[in-house]
Design a protein around this motif. Structure first.
Motif, short mmCIF file in Angstrom:
data_model
loop_
_atom_site.label_atom_id
_atom_site.label_comp_id
_atom_site.label_asym_id
_atom_site.label_seq_id
_atom_site.Cartn_x
_atom_site.Cartn_y
_atom_site.Cartn_z
N GLU A 93 33.89 46.19 33.17
CA GLU A 93 33.62 47.28 34.12
C GLU A 93 34.39 47.20 35.43
O GLU A 93 34.53 48.20 36.12
CB GLU A 93 32.13 47.31 34.49
CG GLU A 93 31.23 47.99 33.52
CD GLU A 93 29.81 48.13 34.06
OE1 GLU A 93 29.02 48.76 33.35
OE2 GLU A 93 29.49 47.64 35.17
N ALA A 94 34.87 46.04 35.82
CA ALA A 94 35.47 45.89 37.15
C ALA A 94 36.84 46.56 37.22
O ALA A 94 37.70 46.35 36.37
CB ALA A 94 35.60 44.41 37.52
N ASP A 95 37.04 47.36 38.27
CA ASP A 95 38.34 47.97 38.52
C ASP A 95 39.28 46.95 39.15
O ASP A 95 40.48 46.96 38.88
CB ASP A 95 38.17 49.17 39.46
CG ASP A 95 37.39 50.29 38.81
OD1 ASP A 95 37.98 51.02 38.00
OD2 ASP A 95 36.18 50.42 39.09
N ILE A 96 38.71 46.11 40.01
CA ILE A 96 39.50 45.08 40.70
C ILE A 96 38.72 43.78 40.72
O ILE A 96 37.50 43.78 40.97
CB ILE A 96 39.80 45.50 42.16
CG1 ILE A 96 40.62 46.79 42.22
CG2 ILE A 96 40.53 44.38 42.91
CD1 ILE A 96 40.78 47.36 43.63
N ILE A 97 39.41 42.68 40.47
CA ILE A 97 38.85 41.36 40.73
C ILE A 97 39.68 40.78 41.87
O ILE A 97 40.90 40.65 41.75
CB ILE A 97 38.88 40.44 39.50
CG1 ILE A 97 37.93 40.99 38.42
CG2 ILE A 97 38.51 39.01 39.89
CD1 ILE A 97 37.91 40.19 37.13
N LEU A 98 38.99 40.46 42.96
CA LEU A 98 39.62 39.83 44.12
C LEU A 98 39.26 38.35 44.05
O LEU A 98 38.12 37.97 44.28
CB LEU A 98 39.08 40.47 45.40
CG LEU A 98 39.71 40.00 46.71
CD1 LEU A 98 41.17 40.39 46.78
CD2 LEU A 98 38.96 40.60 47.89
N ALA A 99 40.24 37.52 43.66
CA ALA A 99 39.98 36.11 43.38
C ALA A 99 40.59 35.22 44.46
O ALA A 99 41.79 35.26 44.71
CB ALA A 99 40.54 35.73 42.01
N PHE A 100 39.74 34.40 45.06
CA PHE A 100 40.17 33.50 46.13
C PHE A 100 40.80 32.23 45.59
O PHE A 100 41.30 31.42 46.34
CB PHE A 100 38.96 33.13 47.00
CG PHE A 100 38.51 34.24 47.91
CD1 PHE A 100 38.40 35.54 47.46
CD2 PHE A 100 38.18 33.97 49.22
CE1 PHE A 100 38.00 36.56 48.31
CE2 PHE A 100 37.76 34.97 50.07
CZ PHE A 100 37.68 36.27 49.62
N GLU A 101 40.78 32.07 44.26
CA GLU A 101 41.25 30.83 43.64
C GLU A 101 41.61 31.14 42.19
O GLU A 101 40.96 31.97 41.56
CB GLU A 101 40.13 29.78 43.74
CG GLU A 101 40.55 28.35 43.52
CD GLU A 101 40.61 27.96 42.05
OE1 GLU A 101 41.35 27.02 41.73
OE2 GLU A 101 39.93 28.59 41.22
N GLN A 102 42.64 30.48 41.65
CA GLN A 102 43.17 30.80 40.32
C GLN A 102 42.16 30.67 39.19
O GLN A 102 42.02 31.57 38.35
CB GLN A 102 44.37 29.91 40.01
CG GLN A 102 45.57 30.15 40.87
CD GLN A 102 46.73 29.27 40.46
OE1 GLN A 102 46.93 28.97 39.29
NE2 GLN A 102 47.51 28.84 41.44
N GLY A 114 42.44 47.55 34.78
CA GLY A 114 42.09 46.99 36.08
C GLY A 114 43.19 46.10 36.64
O GLY A 114 44.24 45.90 36.02
N ALA A 115 42.94 45.59 37.84
CA ALA A 115 43.93 44.74 38.51
C ALA A 115 43.25 43.49 39.08
O ALA A 115 42.08 43.54 39.48
CB ALA A 115 44.61 45.51 39.63
N VAL A 116 44.00 42.41 39.11
CA VAL A 116 43.53 41.17 39.71
C VAL A 116 44.41 40.88 40.93
O VAL A 116 45.64 40.85 40.81
CB VAL A 116 43.64 39.99 38.72
CG1 VAL A 116 43.20 38.69 39.39
CG2 VAL A 116 42.82 40.24 37.47
N VAL A 117 43.77 40.69 42.06
CA VAL A 117 44.45 40.19 43.26
C VAL A 117 44.01 38.74 43.37
O VAL A 117 42.82 38.45 43.49
CB VAL A 117 44.06 40.98 44.52
CG1 VAL A 117 44.67 40.34 45.76
CG2 VAL A 117 44.49 42.44 44.39
#
Length: 192
Positions: free
Chosen positions: A68-77, A91-94
């Protein structure tokens, strides 16, 4: 507007909760119905932390299900890899390129996996990998990684950068505002 979902994932102490508060404030200021749910896990011990942020015309539940997530904003790999099943196909991963050793690595019972970013890219999702720590240090503090990453994500959203800067001015303690504005700008520029 259909409901959009963003997951902010990281490790305890990285500023994920401030990031979710800033994001929520930005979206509320734009008139969206916003629901935020924080799952702390073992955050005080460097464990996984995830925040779900859903927004749109009407949001019934803050929970983001798999796919469901449009974006995952990840602070760590590794956190990006752990939560990847929640991302939509388009979706996109930042993701911050920084690596933070999980407890099994710290105590010597495991090694940090090699090629995490490459593996993410091989899945076919849009990956925007950024050395947010470097930008945060340029802005004045390693603790500004969260705002750098928000800046990168903001570059991919239909919201004016000024809206984000206003939220920073209203949310961050006054003595840290200028540093966070600089961190946001560095992230925003790298996201374009």
């Amino acid at each position: 507007m259909n409901t959009k979902s963003i997951m902010i994932v990281g490790v305890g102490g990285q500023g994920t909760l401030l990031a979710s508060r800033l994001l929520g404030n930005v979206l509320v200021a734009q008139g969206y119905d916003v629901k935020v749910s924080e799952v702390h896990g073992m955050s005080q011990r460097g464990g996984s932390v995830v925040t779900y942020v859903k927004y749109g015309d009407e949001v019934c539940s803050p929970i983001v299900e798999k796919g469901e997530a449009d974006i995952i904003l990840a602070f760590e790999q590794l956190e990006a890899a752990r939560w990847l099943p929640y991302l939509k196909r388009d979706g996109a991963v930042v993701v911050n390129t920084q690596k933070m050793d999980p407890m099994p690595v710290v105590i010597g019972s495991a090694q940090y996996p090699e090629g995490v970013l490459e593996a993410l890219e091989k899945t076919g999702v849009k990956v925007n990998a950024v050395d947010a720590l470097n930008f945060a240090v340029q802005a004045g503090s390693a603790k500004a990684v969260n705002v750098v990453l928000l800046g990168v994500m903001a570059a991919h959203m239909d919201l004016s950068p000024e809206v984000w800067k206003q939220a920073i001015r209203e949310t961050v303690p006054p003595k840290f505002v200028e540093m966070n504005l600089k961190a946001f700008d560095l992230g925003y520029q790298s996201g374009n």
